[in-house]
Scaffold this motif. Structure first.
Motif, mmCIF file in Angstrom:
data_model
loop_
_atom_site.group_PDB
_atom_site.id
_atom_site.type_symbol
_atom_site.label_atom_id
_atom_site.label_comp_id
_atom_site.label_asym_id
_atom_site.label_seq_id
_atom_site.Cartn_x
_atom_site.Cartn_y
_atom_site.Cartn_z
ATOM 1 N N LEU B 37 0.808 -1.221 0.000
ATOM 2 C CA LEU B 37 0.000 0.000 0.000
ATOM 3 C C LEU B 37 0.842 1.271 0.000
ATOM 4 C CD1 LEU B 37 -2.841 -1.068 2.442
ATOM 5 C CD2 LEU B 37 -3.041 -0.677 -0.017
ATOM 6 N N GLY B 38 1.975 1.250 0.699
ATOM 7 C CA GLY B 38 2.858 2.414 0.704
ATOM 8 C C GLY B 38 2.209 3.637 1.327
ATOM 9 N N SER B 39 2.668 4.814 0.922
ATOM 10 C CA SER B 39 2.176 6.054 1.537
ATOM 11 C C SER B 39 1.073 6.688 0.691
ATOM 12 C CB SER B 39 3.346 7.017 1.752
ATOM 13 O OG SER B 39 3.915 7.366 0.521
ATOM 14 N N GLY B 40 0.705 7.915 1.018
ATOM 15 C CA GLY B 40 -0.336 8.619 0.268
ATOM 16 C C GLY B 40 -1.685 7.934 0.437
ATOM 17 N N PHE B 41 -2.393 7.716 -0.682
ATOM 18 C CA PHE B 41 -3.694 7.046 -0.588
ATOM 19 C C PHE B 41 -3.550 5.657 0.049
ATOM 20 C CE2 PHE B 41 -5.133 9.729 -4.416
ATOM 21 C CZ PHE B 41 -5.730 10.669 -3.589
ATOM 22 N N GLY B 42 -2.395 5.037 -0.158
ATOM 23 C CA GLY B 42 -2.137 3.727 0.443
ATOM 24 C C GLY B 42 -2.174 3.814 1.960
ATOM 25 N N ASN B 43 -1.615 4.870 2.474
ATOM 26 C CA ASN B 43 -1.626 5.115 3.920
ATOM 27 C C ASN B 43 -3.064 5.334 4.404
ATOM 28 O OD1 ASN B 43 -0.837 5.824 6.511
ATOM 29 N ND2 ASN B 43 -0.305 7.920 5.951
ATOM 30 N N ALA B 44 -3.834 6.088 3.611
ATOM 31 C CA ALA B 44 -5.236 6.345 3.982
ATOM 32 C C ALA B 44 -6.027 5.035 3.987
ATOM 33 C CB ALA B 44 -5.861 7.350 3.015
ATOM 34 N N LEU B 47 -5.050 3.142 7.147
ATOM 35 C CA LEU B 47 -5.584 3.740 8.376
ATOM 36 C C LEU B 47 -7.105 3.633 8.468
ATOM 37 C CD1 LEU B 47 -3.357 6.951 8.575
ATOM 38 C CD2 LEU B 47 -3.353 5.081 10.211
#
Ligand code: SF4
Ligand code: SF4
Lengths: 438, 177
Positions: B37-44, B47
Motif C-alpha cells: 500500500l505504501g504512503s499517500g492514498f495507500g496510507n489512507a 488507516l
C-alpha cells in the motif's frame, strides 16, 4: 579531432530522459551557475560535509557540482560539444550512473546554500543541486524516504499523511487544553472562520509530534484577542517540493494553501515556525503555483514580535530563566533574510541570550536540511558531518538552543543525542507562550 | 465548466473529493507492482480500512503493469478497492499502458458487480503523468468504455484540488460537445 568520443555509446532510457529534461530546466540563472565556476575552491570550506571529511574531495561543492555540470557542458554548451575533454564535458549513459548522481545530490548535500553565499562568482550550487534532484525524481530515482513523503503530500495533502479527521481531533484536543490553561471554557481554536485577520497554517509535525506548539500559538492569539482561524484543508505550509526538486509538487502544495486562504477571505496568511515552509509558501510558492497572491503572508515570528511591540500581549522574561542560544535555519536566514526579528523577539522573552558563532547567514546547517531527515540511508553520513554543528552548539555553553524551524528541531535533537550534549531544543512560540502575562 | 456527462444512460462526472473517504461501490487505487500500500492514498487505505486490505493483498501480488485486482475496503466508506498498476515515472509506452490500466480496472469492476466507481486522475501527481494528459486519457478511456455498453452505471473522477479539477472539467466539456 573534433569527433565526440561517446556518440555511439548506447544510453539507457532513463539517462536520455534526464538529459532531455535538463534542457527544459535551463534558465538564465541556472546556466549562469553552471557555466561560471572557475574552480577557485573558495566555497570548499563553507560546507559542513567538507569540514567533517577533510580528506575526501568528493564532498567539495565544486566537485559535486561538476557531476551535473559535465552533462550540461556535453549537451547544452557548444564548447562541450566540440571539445568535450578540454572542458570536462561528459555524458551520462547508465542507470548506475544516475544512482551515483542520486547519492551525491541527495546524500552529500543538504541544499543549505552556505557555499552559494561564499562563492565570489555567484554560483548557486544549492539551486542546481535541487534541479538535479528534480531530474532524478522525474524518472523515479530517489531515496525511499523522499518517495514516501512526496506521495503523502501529493495525495493526502501533507508531508506526514495526517488524515483530516486526525487533524481536526488534535485541534479539538488542543482547544480543550487551551480552555484549561487560560481558565476560560469559551476559548477557541476556530476552524474555517470566514473573514479572519489571520489564517494560521502549520507543519504536520505539530499534529504528529508537537501539539504543544499549536496550543502555545493558540494561547498567544487568545492573549492578543486576535480574530484568527485554522483552515480545515490546505493547512500544511511545508513543501517537500523544495527538497525533492519537484516544482509541480511545490505548486500543488502551495496552491492548496493559497486557495484556502482565498476561500476563507482571510486577510493574512501566517506560517508557524518552519524555515523551508516559510521559504516555500512565502517566496517560491507563487512561482511554482503560477499564482499571484493578494493577501499578506508572514512568519509567526513577525506576528509575535508585533504583538509585543504594539502592546497586544505582555511578557515576563524572568519566566524563561535558563540560558539560550539561537540557531538560524538555513532557509530563514540565507534564503529569506529572517535573522534580526527572531533575535529581537528572543531578547523580549529571555534574559540570558548568547550568540552562536558563526551566525545569521553564515550559520551552519543543523544537518537535517534539504529533506535529509527523511533519508535514513544517509543518516550515518549526516551525523558524521554534524560534528561541526555539535562543536558550535557546545561552544555556546547554554542549556537551550532556540530555533524557528520544526525541521531544525528534529535535526538538532539528533545532533544533541548523537554527540551527548547537555542541551535542549525549543522554539520561539514555546518561549513566548511561557512568558505570557495574561 | 462541465461536471457531468451522460453516455448511453450512464453518468461520468468529476468532482473535488477525497477518494478514500467516499461512499461508493469501489474506488481505484493507483497501485505498485508489489501491491504494497505504501504512503499517500495507500496510507489512507491502511488507516481507514484497517488490516484486512493488506492481508487480502498478500496473496495477490506481485502483478504486472496494467493489471488490476480487487479487494474489499475494510472499514472504509467504499465497499471495494480496485488496485490498478499503472505506468510510473515516464516509463516507456506510458500512454498505451495507462489506457490499458484504466480498461482493466473497469473490467475487473464490472465482473465483480460494481455499478458505481471512483477514479483518481490516473497517474498524475506523484507518478508524473502530466495533468492535462492524465485528464484526457482518464476521461476519454472511461467514456469510450461506457459507450461500448457496460453494466457500470456511474463513474466519478475525484480531484484532490482545483488544480486537478479544472483540466478534468475541460475534458468533460469536450466530451459533451
Ligand atoms: S563554486 Fe564559486 S567558490 Fe566554488 S569553486 Fe566554483 S567559482 Fe570557486
Ligand atoms: S549547499 Fe550546503 S551542504 Fe550543499 S555543498 Fe553547499 S555548503 Fe555543502
Amino acid at each position: 579531432m573534433f569527433l565526440m568520443n561517446d556518440e555511439n555509446k548506447k544510453r539507457s532510457y532513463k539517462a536520455q530522459k534526464v538529459i532531455d529534461r535538463l534542457g527544459k530546466k535551463l534558465n538564465r540563472q541556472m546556466v549562469g551557475s553552471l557555466a561560471a565556476c572557475v574552480h577557485c575552491g573558495m566555497c570548499t570550506d563553507s560546507c559542513h560535509y567538507v569540514l567533517a571529511n577533510p580528506g575526501d574531495p568528493t564532498y567539495a561543492p565544486a566537485y559535486k557540482a561538476d557531476k551535473i555540470r559535465k552533462i550540461f557542458k556535453r549537451h547544452y554548451d557548444w564548447t562541450g560539444s566540440v571539445l568535450p575533454s578540454w572542458v570536462g564535458a561528459k555524458s551520462v549513459f547508465t542507470d548506475e550512473e544516475l544512482e551515483e548522481l542520486k547519492d551525491t545530490a541527495f546524500g552529500k548535500c543538504t541544499n543549505c546554500r552556505r557555499c552559494t553565499i561564499n562563492c565570489p562568482m555567484g554560483v548557486d550550487f544549492a539551486t542546481f543541486n535541487r534541479m538535479t534532484r528534480g531530474l532524478l525524481v522525474h524518472v523515479g530515482i530517489m531515496p525511499e524516504g523522499v518517495e514516501y513523503v512526496s506521495k503523502e503530500q501529493w495525495e493526502i495533502g501533507n508531508q506526514m499523511g495526517v488524515l483530516k479527521e486526525q487533524y481536526l481531533e488534535t485541534l479539538e484536543w488542543q482547544e480543550e487544553e487551551l480552555q484549561g490553561e487560560v481558565n476560560n471554557p469559551k476559548a477557541k481554536i476556530p476552524i474555517d472562520k470566514m473573514n479572519a485577520n489571520i489564517v494560521y497554517t502549520i507543519n504536520p509535525r505539530e499534529i504528529k509530534h508537537d501539539p504543544r506548539s499549536i496550543l502555545d500559538a493558540a494561547k498567544i492569539f487568545y492573549a492578543a484577542k486576535e480574530n484568527w482561524t485554522m483552515p480545515s484543508e490546505g493547512w500544511d505550509m511545508t513543501n517537500f517540493g523544495l527538497f525533492s526538486g519537484d516544482d509541480d509538487l511545490g505548486g500543488a502544495v502551495a496552491g492548496r494553501v493559497y486557495e484556502k486562504v482565498e476561500e476563507l477571505k482571510g486577510k493574512k496568511l501566517v506560517m508557524s515556525e518552519c524555515g523551508h515552509g516559510y521559504r516555500s509558501t512565502r517566496c517560491e510558492g507563487p512561482n511554482w503555483a503560477k499564482k499571484d497572491i493578494k493577501f499578506e503572508a508572514e512568519s509567526s515570528v513577525i506576528t509575535m514580535l508585533n504583538y509585543i511591540k504594539e502592546g497586544k500581549i505582555h511578557v515576563d522574561k524572568s519566566k524563561n530563566d535558563s540560558s539560550y542560544t539561537f540557531h538560524d535555519s538555513c532557509n530563514n536566514a540565507r534564503s529569506c533574510g529572517l535573522t534580526e526579528e527572531p533575535r529581537e523577539l528572543l531578547n523580549y522573552v529571555v534574559g540570558d541570550f548568547r550568540e552562536m558563532y558563526p551566525n545569521r547567514a553564515e550559520n551552519f546547517c543543523c544537518t537535517g536540511g534539504g529533506g535529509a531527515m527523511s533519508m535514513s540511508e544517509y543518516r550515518p553520513r549526516r551525523l558524521q558531518s554534524a560534528i561541526v554543528k555539535a562543536k558550535q552548539l557546545e561552544a555556546t555553553g547554554t542549556k537551550y538552543v532556540v530555533t524557528s524551524c520544526h525541521n531544525c528541531v528534529d535535526g538538532l535533537n539528533d545532533v544533541i543525542k548523537h554527540y551527548n550534549l547537555d542541551m535542549k531544543v525549543t522554539q520561539l512560540v514555546n518561549l513566548v507562550s511561557n512568558a505570557l502575562v495574561i | 465548466m462541465s461536471d457531468k456527462v451522460q453516455i448511453k444512460n450512464k453518468t461520468l462526472s468529476v468532482k473535488q473529493c477525497d477518494i478514500t473517504d467516499t461512499e461508493i461501490d469501489a474506488f481505484v487505487f493507483y497501485a505498485r507492482n508489489d501491491l504494497k500500500l505504501g504512503s499517500g492514498f495507500g496510507n489512507a487505505i491502511a488507516l481507514r480500512g484497517g488490516p484486512t486490505v493488506r492481508k487480502e493483498l498478500e496473496n495477490l501480488g506481485p502483478v504486472n503493469v496494467t493489471d488490476a485486482v480487487i479487494t474489499t475496503a475494510g472499514g472504509m466508506k467504499a465497499k471495494k478497492i480496485i488496485h490498478a498498476v499503472g505506468p510510473k515515472f515516464q516509463e516507456q509506452d506510458t500512454v498505451k499502458k495507462l489506457k490499458l490500466t484504466i480498461l482493466n480496472a473497469l473490467k475487473v469492476a464490472e465482473s465483480n458487480g460494481v455499478e458505481k466507481i471512483a477514479f483518481p486522475p490516473m497517474g498524475s501527481g506523484f507518478y508524473g503523468v502530466p495533468l492535462d494528459e492524465s485528464a484526457k486519457i482518464t476521461t476519454e478511456t472511461i467514456a469510450e468504455y461506457l459507450k461500448n455498453g457496460s453494466e457500470i452505471k456511474e463513474v466519478v473522477i475525484c480531484a484532490n484540488d482545483n488544480r486537478e479539477l479544472k483540466p478534468l472539467q475541460e475534458q468533460l466539456k469536450k466530451l459533451s460537445n
